[in-house]
Write an enzyme that holds these catalytic residues in place. Structure first.
Site, PDB file in Angstrom:
ATOM      1  N   ASN A  76       0.873  -1.168   0.000  1.00  0.00           N
ATOM      2  CA  ASN A  76       0.000   0.000   0.000  1.00  0.00           C
ATOM      3  C   ASN A  76       0.914   1.223   0.000  1.00  0.00           C
ATOM      4  O   ASN A  76       1.493   1.563   1.028  1.00  0.00           O
ATOM      5  CB  ASN A  76      -0.897  -0.021   1.248  1.00  0.00           C
ATOM      6  CG  ASN A  76      -1.756   1.217   1.368  1.00  0.00           C
ATOM      7  OD1 ASN A  76      -1.748   2.068   0.478  1.00  0.00           O
ATOM      8  ND2 ASN A  76      -2.486   1.320   2.468  1.00  0.00           N
TER       9      ASN A  76
ATOM     10  N   LYS B  39       0.152   4.222  -0.293  1.00  0.00           N
ATOM     11  CA  LYS B  39      -0.497   5.389   0.318  1.00  0.00           C
ATOM     12  C   LYS B  39      -0.257   6.634  -0.550  1.00  0.00           C
ATOM     13  O   LYS B  39      -0.162   6.514  -1.767  1.00  0.00           O
ATOM     14  CB  LYS B  39      -0.012   5.563   1.766  1.00  0.00           C
ATOM     15  CG  LYS B  39      -0.202   4.267   2.573  1.00  0.00           C
ATOM     16  CD  LYS B  39      -0.021   4.435   4.054  1.00  0.00           C
ATOM     17  CE  LYS B  39      -0.223   3.091   4.750  1.00  0.00           C
ATOM     18  NZ  LYS B  39      -0.114   3.194   6.210  1.00  0.00           N
TER      19      LYS B  39
ATOM     20  N   HIS C 299      -9.518   1.170   4.947  1.00  0.00           N
ATOM     21  CA  HIS C 299      -8.226   1.322   5.636  1.00  0.00           C
ATOM     22  C   HIS C 299      -8.425   2.245   6.841  1.00  0.00           C
ATOM     23  O   HIS C 299      -9.224   3.189   6.791  1.00  0.00           O
ATOM     24  CB  HIS C 299      -7.189   1.901   4.671  1.00  0.00           C
ATOM     25  CG  HIS C 299      -5.807   1.844   5.229  1.00  0.00           C
ATOM     26  ND1 HIS C 299      -5.335   2.784   6.124  1.00  0.00           N
ATOM     27  CD2 HIS C 299      -4.811   0.945   5.060  1.00  0.00           C
ATOM     28  CE1 HIS C 299      -4.099   2.463   6.461  1.00  0.00           C
ATOM     29  NE2 HIS C 299      -3.755   1.349   5.828  1.00  0.00           N
TER      30      HIS C 299
ATOM     31  N   GLU D 212      -6.787   4.624   7.928  1.00  0.00           N
ATOM     32  CA  GLU D 212      -6.595   6.056   7.654  1.00  0.00           C
ATOM     33  C   GLU D 212      -7.846   6.661   7.030  1.00  0.00           C
ATOM     34  O   GLU D 212      -8.182   7.816   7.285  1.00  0.00           O
ATOM     35  CB  GLU D 212      -5.354   6.247   6.757  1.00  0.00           C
ATOM     36  CG  GLU D 212      -4.078   6.002   7.555  1.00  0.00           C
ATOM     37  CD  GLU D 212      -2.942   5.363   6.777  1.00  0.00           C
ATOM     38  OE1 GLU D 212      -2.968   5.372   5.533  1.00  0.00           O
ATOM     39  OE2 GLU D 212      -2.021   4.823   7.433  1.00  0.00           O
TER      40      GLU D 212
ATOM     41  N   GLU E  25      -5.396  -4.913  10.494  1.00  0.00           N
ATOM     42  CA  GLU E  25      -4.370  -3.900  10.726  1.00  0.00           C
ATOM     43  C   GLU E  25      -4.665  -3.195  12.050  1.00  0.00           C
ATOM     44  O   GLU E  25      -5.478  -2.254  12.080  1.00  0.00           O
ATOM     45  CB  GLU E  25      -4.377  -2.874   9.591  1.00  0.00           C
ATOM     46  CG  GLU E  25      -4.047  -3.464   8.240  1.00  0.00           C
ATOM     47  CD  GLU E  25      -3.428  -2.428   7.304  1.00  0.00           C
ATOM     48  OE1 GLU E  25      -2.347  -2.711   6.776  1.00  0.00           O
ATOM     49  OE2 GLU E  25      -3.996  -1.345   7.134  1.00  0.00           O
TER      50      GLU E  25
ATOM     51  N   GLY F  86       2.558   2.224  10.896  1.00  0.00           N
ATOM     52  CA  GLY F  86       3.534   3.310  10.786  1.00  0.00           C
ATOM     53  C   GLY F  86       4.232   3.672  12.087  1.00  0.00           C
ATOM     54  O   GLY F  86       4.871   4.713  12.183  1.00  0.00           O
TER      55      GLY F  86
ATOM     56  N   SER G  83       3.465  -2.227  10.420  1.00  0.00           N
ATOM     57  CA  SER G  83       4.903  -2.312  10.673  1.00  0.00           C
ATOM     58  C   SER G  83       5.524  -3.655  10.288  1.00  0.00           C
ATOM     59  O   SER G  83       6.431  -4.142  10.961  1.00  0.00           O
ATOM     60  CB  SER G  83       5.211  -1.958  12.133  1.00  0.00           C
ATOM     61  OG  SER G  83       4.833  -0.622  12.408  1.00  0.00           O
TER      62      SER G  83
HETATM   63  P1  13P Z   1       3.074   0.318   7.795  1.00  0.00           P
HETATM   64  O1  13P Z   1       3.588  -0.956   7.172  1.00  0.00           O
HETATM   65  O2  13P Z   1       3.817   1.530   7.341  1.00  0.00           O
HETATM   66  O3  13P Z   1       2.923   0.192   9.271  1.00  0.00           O
HETATM   67  O4  13P Z   1       1.576   0.539   7.198  1.00  0.00           O
HETATM   68  C1  13P Z   1       0.681  -0.504   7.272  1.00  0.00           C
HETATM   69  C2  13P Z   1      -0.514  -0.158   6.468  1.00  0.00           C
HETATM   70  O5  13P Z   1      -1.260   0.736   6.830  1.00  0.00           O
HETATM   71  C3  13P Z   1      -0.743  -0.895   5.230  1.00  0.00           C
HETATM   72  O6  13P Z   1      -2.012  -0.647   4.715  1.00  0.00           O
END
Ligand code: 13P
Length: 256
Positions: free
Chosen positions: A9, A11, A95, A97, A167, A173, A213
């Site tokens: 992803n 982003k 997601h 976010e 997740e 992150g 992560s």
């Molecule tokens: P990270 O791997 O940066 O923690 O992000 C995970 C994520 O949100 C994947 O959709």
């Protein structure tokens, strides 16, 4: 046997040059993933570029969001037909976010999931608890309600082409990865929910990814868990070496 899915992803990252370089490196080295399926999900503005860069390599193309309406006066939104037109196969939905920054609800995620499935796209439906919810002992409750809210009305035939991603929000992150016990507990719970809503045979076919992560040094431990069928990777998916190392770790587990 479920084929692991290793999904990047990206982003809201990359520009034209870095998207092209990342996609071309992954495409050139796709065989490092062994039997794992590779997927990249760039920003929608780079979908065509990434599709053309991947060419015929064994790397799938995914989007990060879609709107549930077919077409019309929805300024700024993207339809399922537009994604299909670009050759997209998967779409990430719900997601954290989008839930926590953009205000998406389970009902929104459900409308999008049904629209995606209706158009022949494979949704990657994300669920996950906040740290405060975990600390309050509400993880299972949150996961159950996101599962039933987001997947309401999804048929048995459709659920097998749906991917679920667990997740934990506190692991995204942050460098704080869920322990194998924490991940497996939720993944097992999700498999149980699938069995209850559909049946054991169907539940066995649905891939449940872990995200939060995931890095090359923790991938093997996570991918070896019985109910973890791949990874949804943010930060590490922006580095071809790391993304491919995670895929290779997953493939190595599958061969044991
Ligand atoms: P990270 O791997 O940066 O923690 O992000 C995970 C994520 O949100 C994947 O959709």
């Amino acid at each position: 046997m479920r084929t692991p899915l290793i999904a990047g992803n990206w982003k809201m990252n990359t520009d034209t040059a870095s998207a092209r370089l990342l996609a071309s490196t992954i495409a050139r080295r796709a065989d490092e993933a062994g039997d794992s399926e590779l997927l990249v999900c760039p920003s929608s503005v780079y979908l065509s570029l990434v599709r053309d860069t991947i060419g015929s390599a064994a790397v799938g193309l995914g989007a990060q969001n879609v709107y549930h309406e077919a077409n019309g006066a929805f300024t700024g939104e993207i339809s399922t037909a537009m994604l299909c037109d670009l050759g997209v196969q998967y779409v990430i939905l719900g997601h954290s976010e989008r839930r926590h920054i953009l205000g998406e609800t389970d009902a929104d995620v459900n409308r999008k999931t049904l629209a995606a499935l209706g158009a022949g796209l494979r949704p990657i439906v994300c669920v996950g608890e906040l740290l405060s919810e975990r600390e309050a002992g509400k993880t299972a409750e949150v996961i159950h309600s996101q599962f039933s809210g987001a997947l309401a009305g999804v048929s048995a035939e459709q659920i097998v082409s749906t991917v679920i991603a667990y997740e934990p929000v506190w692991a995204i992150g942050t460098g704080k990865v869920a322990t194998p016990e924490q991940a497996e507990e939720v993944h097992r719970d999700l498999r149980k929910l699938l069995t209850e809503c559909y049946n054991a045979g169907i539940a066995d076919k649905v891939r449940i990814l872990y995200g939060g992560s995931v890095k090359p040094d923790n991938a093997k431990q996570l991918m070896a868990l019985p109910n973890v069928d791949g990874a949804l990777i943010g930060g590490a998916s922006l580095k071809a070496d790391d993304f491919l190392a995670i895929a290779a770790a997953s493939a190595a587990v599958g061969q044991v």
